[in-house]
Write an enzyme that holds these catalytic residues in place. Sequence first.
Site, PDB file in Angstrom:
ATOM      1  N   ASP A  65       0.752  -1.227  -0.080  1.00  0.00           N
ATOM      2  CA  ASP A  65      -0.002  -0.065   0.242  1.00  0.00           C
ATOM      3  C   ASP A  65       0.899   1.078   0.041  1.00  0.00           C
ATOM      4  O   ASP A  65       0.414   2.354  -0.106  1.00  0.00           O
ATOM      5  CB  ASP A  65      -1.167   0.075   1.106  1.00  0.00           C
ATOM      6  CG  ASP A  65      -0.124  -0.126   2.566  1.00  0.00           C
ATOM      7  OD1 ASP A  65       0.606  -1.082   2.674  1.00  0.00           O
ATOM      8  OD2 ASP A  65      -1.017   0.275   3.742  1.00  0.00           O
ATOM      9  N   HIS A 266      -4.027   6.845   6.467  1.00  0.00           N
ATOM     10  CA  HIS A 266      -3.959   5.663   6.366  1.00  0.00           C
ATOM     11  C   HIS A 266      -4.930   4.951   7.136  1.00  0.00           C
ATOM     12  O   HIS A 266      -4.366   4.271   8.482  1.00  0.00           O
ATOM     13  CB  HIS A 266      -2.233   5.459   7.013  1.00  0.00           C
ATOM     14  CG  HIS A 266      -1.800   3.981   6.901  1.00  0.00           C
ATOM     15  ND1 HIS A 266      -2.108   2.920   7.809  1.00  0.00           N
ATOM     16  CD2 HIS A 266      -1.173   3.166   5.820  1.00  0.00           C
ATOM     17  CE1 HIS A 266      -1.562   1.775   7.411  1.00  0.00           C
ATOM     18  NE2 HIS A 266      -0.843   2.100   6.154  1.00  0.00           N
TER      19      HIS A 266
HETATM   20 ZN   LIG Z   1       0.345   0.649   5.384  1.00  0.00          ZN
END
Ligand SMILES: [Zn+2]
Length: 304
Positions: A65, A266
């Site tokens: 990610d 996040h």
């Molecule tokens: Zn992450």
Amino acid sequence: MRELVVLGTASQVPTRQRNHNGYFLRWDAEGLLFDPGEGTQRQMLYAGVSAASITRIGLTHFHGDHCLGLPGVLGRLNLDRVTHPVDIFFPGEDIDYFERLSQVVPRYPDPGLRPHPIPADGPIPLPDAPFRLEAVALSHRVATFGYLLAEPDGRRMLPDRLSAFGIEGPDVGRLQRAGALALPGGRTVTLDEVSTVRRGQRFAFVMDTRMCSGVEELAQDADMLVIESTFLDSDAALAHEFGHLTAAEAAQVAEAAGVRTLVLTHFSQRYPDLDGHRIEASKYFHGELVVAEDLMRVPVPTRR
Ligand SMILES: [Zn+2]
């Protein structure tokens, strides 16, 4: 012009509302792209960030990610014939992943990438940068660094003090360069007498980590802190098990460190909306709180 352009805010997996990570810091003529997750190239298009505006790329670690958008961005630098060098910094012990990510398609003409594998905490040598960039180790499940961008302190000249000494025109520049100026009649005026320190601005970027001294160090006196807050306190056990922060932890560290603008990001897919993050963080943090959304622009606060 100093602003954060949020390209994506999702941890682990994207959602319908949130792309994988991606953060572009516009800092005068510099453009720093941090943690380009999948889809970053398209998010840049939506946000009006051109590949040519990227001057440095920072990766905190090699979980997907935070880095799977890198090949697309590198390809775009080539396609757009970006000729200026682009520094890229990342945890050195995982250089294998960097090499694979930068070679997943046939080699383009070299886009002028300057890799900086980071061995340990400390300054990243960027001789042509108008700021100091430092890497600070964080505590996650793989090698992870957070980054601090610090502008050197400058001087603000005080016009009334200058005129009290009768200093004007080119003499002002001479005094600034030499640190002192001899006046007719023998008196020497020092820079301290006619100016004050103009504190340099600080930007800190903290991704996947559990609470550790590195987070505190990075946050200290930051004008803007961008920090992961994957979970809420009600899921603190998960946060600690997987090496993440809660919104409460991020807010507490920011408040103690004197952060001015706090940007939370996040987020875990488990939260359909982020009201909980806002409520939890505002219990502890009393500066400017931003719960990031994709494509949001957040100005770096004006100087103190
Ligand atoms: Zn992450």
